[in-house]
Design a protein around this motif. Structure first.
Motif, PDB file in Angstrom:
ATOM      1  N   TYR A   1     -30.321   4.394  10.210  1.00 39.39           N
ATOM      2  CA  TYR A   1     -30.806   2.793  10.326  1.00 39.39           C
ATOM      3  C   TYR A   1     -31.681   2.405   9.168  1.00 39.39           C
ATOM      4  CZ  TYR A   1     -30.696  -1.673  12.478  1.00 39.39           C
ATOM      5  OH  TYR A   1     -30.478  -2.934  12.496  1.00 39.39           O
TER       6      TYR A   1
ATOM      7  N   ARG B   1     -31.140   8.679  16.143  1.00 38.98           N
ATOM      8  CA  ARG B   1     -30.126   7.768  16.030  1.00 38.98           C
ATOM      9  C   ARG B   1     -30.529   6.409  16.803  1.00 38.98           C
ATOM     10  NH1 ARG B   1     -24.473   7.755  15.620  1.00 38.98           N
ATOM     11  NH2 ARG B   1     -24.283   9.871  15.567  1.00 38.98           N
TER      12      ARG B   1
ATOM     13  N   ASN C   1     -18.154   6.145  13.538  1.00 37.53           N
ATOM     14  CA  ASN C   1     -16.744   6.340  13.880  1.00 37.53           C
ATOM     15  C   ASN C   1     -16.441   6.073  15.262  1.00 37.53           C
ATOM     16  OD1 ASN C   1     -17.571   8.780  15.389  1.00 37.53           O
ATOM     17  ND2 ASN C   1     -17.601  10.107  13.529  1.00 37.53           N
TER      18      ASN C   1
ATOM     19  N   ASN D   1     -22.334  14.338  17.173  1.00 41.83           N
ATOM     20  CA  ASN D   1     -21.177  13.688  16.997  1.00 41.83           C
ATOM     21  C   ASN D   1     -20.607  13.374  18.383  1.00 41.83           C
ATOM     22  OD1 ASN D   1     -20.247  16.127  18.092  1.00 41.83           O
ATOM     23  ND2 ASN D   1     -19.117  16.644  15.961  1.00 41.83           N
TER      24      ASN D   1
ATOM     25  N   ASP E   1     -29.261   1.407   6.739  1.00 43.03           N
ATOM     26  CA  ASP E   1     -28.288   1.521   5.712  1.00 43.03           C
ATOM     27  C   ASP E   1     -27.302   2.819   5.433  1.00 43.03           C
ATOM     28  OD1 ASP E   1     -28.929  -1.144   4.855  1.00 43.03           O
ATOM     29  OD2 ASP E   1     -30.631  -0.278   3.652  1.00 43.03           O
ATOM     30  N   GLY E   2     -27.429   3.321   6.572  1.00 40.20           N
ATOM     31  CA  GLY E   2     -26.654   4.754   6.672  1.00 40.20           C
ATOM     32  C   GLY E   2     -24.993   4.763   6.890  1.00 40.20           C
ATOM     33  N   ASN E   3     -24.452   5.993   7.439  1.00 42.19           N
ATOM     34  CA  ASN E   3     -23.110   5.867   7.603  1.00 42.19           C
ATOM     35  C   ASN E   3     -22.645   5.065   8.729  1.00 42.19           C
ATOM     36  OD1 ASN E   3     -23.104   8.097   5.716  1.00 42.19           O
ATOM     37  ND2 ASN E   3     -24.032   9.148   7.233  1.00 42.19           N
ATOM     38  N   PRO E   4     -21.535   4.169   8.680  1.00 46.27           N
ATOM     39  CA  PRO E   4     -21.125   3.731   9.764  1.00 46.27           C
ATOM     40  C   PRO E   4     -20.633   4.329  10.885  1.00 46.27           C
ATOM     41  CG  PRO E   4     -19.188   3.842   7.913  1.00 46.27           C
ATOM     42  CD  PRO E   4     -20.628   4.545   7.520  1.00 46.27           C
TER      43      PRO E   4
ATOM     44  N   PRO F   1     -25.465   1.665  12.184  1.00 48.94           N
ATOM     45  CA  PRO F   1     -25.207   2.781  11.277  1.00 48.94           C
ATOM     46  C   PRO F   1     -26.474   3.936  11.447  1.00 48.94           C
ATOM     47  CG  PRO F   1     -25.518   0.523  10.171  1.00 48.94           C
ATOM     48  CD  PRO F   1     -25.768   0.456  11.422  1.00 48.94           C
ATOM     49  N   TYR F   2     -25.991   4.960  10.818  1.00 45.55           N
ATOM     50  CA  TYR F   2     -26.934   6.185  10.954  1.00 45.55           C
ATOM     51  C   TYR F   2     -27.210   6.835   9.459  1.00 45.55           C
ATOM     52  CZ  TYR F   2     -22.918   9.040  11.472  1.00 45.55           C
ATOM     53  OH  TYR F   2     -21.786   9.936  11.336  1.00 45.55           O
TER      54      TYR F   2
END
Length: 380
Positions: free
Chosen positions: A167, A104, A174, A74, A169-172, A164-165
């Protein structure tokens, strides 16, 4: 096998630049410690005492207590500092940007509209420079770019990320992992004699007629009953299975890489530089996937019947010789691989056939360790 992701997570990596004294100086690209810098970018999570944090609870604890398919931190780190600030001069700067993350992807862009002029990728120059507004880099991939800060209308510029992760189609991202590095740009514009030439390095053009063999390399992902990833294979084989890829030293081959997973996978072939020629989407993917899981043979499963979707052109800045190439999910990517030096056509000045041989693998380190890796051995 199994420890690469942890070794890299602990910081056991670095970068150095090898320059050719005769073939590079005439290009006139920015040089010097201030104007030619590596940017090693990666993500990490930390405990409150500053030590590196890695989640030890597995996605499938009944099968493996610790295994997770990817590591995502993070905090974004550049050259060992979290979200650093750097002062730059109002002139051209050259950056060798390395994605050193475990898993990532980064899609870099400048928030004030500055552009990247690509001059190289991985370990080779492009034939001619390519200007882009953004850069998508997979783990272990390198972009060699020039940024002209004299074109900035502001006194600062943020290098940002929106990939995104996992990659693609993962999480946008922050707010924290969208910011990478902040550049403070000196007000005084300098006389800048460095340039980006219209033509860079001219390597041999990819020649399909020189290929001695065509291979099919398939990427598989396996899941538990709860649909959580358990492991990944290349060609449905474990790392310990007998070697099947045995190219001749100095040869050229065509590899058709079939990605049957939902992730983008950065392919890396030891001792081989390659050029991506074509990217074709698979149609009726589930039907083809079922056949491949049953037979594990692209020819017997009639791949030509399924490789008939849209054709996506290789980006201009990725058309040169590469060490790593991003293999799109549910696509067939055709690459031309050369197992010799591209600069001189010479073979290796050492015995490449010696044991224990080499490997090719996905460069998402968690995938490589579990175990999207296969042996590669050379013959005379």
């Amino acid at each position: 096998m199994g420890l690469t992701r942890i070794n890299i997570l602990a910081g056991l990596f670095g970068a150095y630049i090898i320059r050719h004294p005769r073939s590079e100086t005439h290009l006139g690209l920015p040089t010097g410690d201030e104007l030619d810098r590596p940017l090693i970018v990666f993500d990490r999570s930390f405990r409150t005492d500053g030590s590196i944090y890695m989640n030890c609870t597995g996605d499938n604890p009944s099968l493996h207590p610790h295994w997770r398919p990817e590591y995502f931190g993070n905090a974004i780190i550049v050259n060992g500092k979290a979200w650093p600030r750097v002062t730059v001069r109002r002139r051209k700067h050259r950056f060798r940007i390395l994605n050193a993350s475990n898993a990532r992807y980064f899609r870099f862009f400048f928030t004030n509209g500055l552009q990247f002029t690509h001059v190289g990728s991985d370990s080779a120059y492009l034939n001619k420079p390519v200007v882009n507004n953004e850069i998508l880099l997979a783990p272990s991939e390198i972009a060699d770019v020039v940024v002209d800060f004299s074109e900035s209308k502001t006194n600062s510029a943020i290098l940002a990320n929106d990939a995104p992760y996992p990659y693609p189609d993962g999480n946008p991202v922050n707010e924290a992992d969208s910011k990478v590095i902040k550049f403070f740009i000196l007000k005084h514009r300098e006389i800048d004699r460095w340039r980006v030439p219209k033509m860079l390095m001219q390597y041999p053009r990819p020649d399909l007629s020189s290929a001695s063999r065509t291979r099919y390399i398939t990427m598989y992902e396996y899941t538990s009953t709860t649909d959580e990833p358990t492991h990944l294979y290349l060609n449905g084989k474990t790392f310990e299975a007998p070697v099947e890829e045995t190219p001749k030293v100095g040869s050229t081959e065509v590899w058709n890489v079939i990605n049957l997973t939902g992730d983008n996978h950065p392919l890396h072939i030891h001792m081989g530089l390659f050029v991506a020629l074509d990217q074709i989407e698979l149609v009726n993917v589930e039907e083809f996937r079922k056949c491949m899981l049953r037979m594990n043979d692209a020819i017997k499963c009639q791949i030509s019947k399924y490789a008939r979707g849209k054709r996506v052109e290789v980006p201009a800045h990725e058309k040169g010789w590469k060490n790593v190439f991003k293999i799109k999910p549910e696509f067939v990517t055709k690459i031309l691989v050369r197992f010799s030096y591209i600069h001189s056509n010479e073979s290796f000045p050492f015995d490449a056939t010696a044991e224990p041989g080499y490997v090719y693998h996905c460069h998402i380190l968690d995938h490589e360790d579990n175990e999207m890796t296969r042996p590669l051995k050379f013959i005379e």
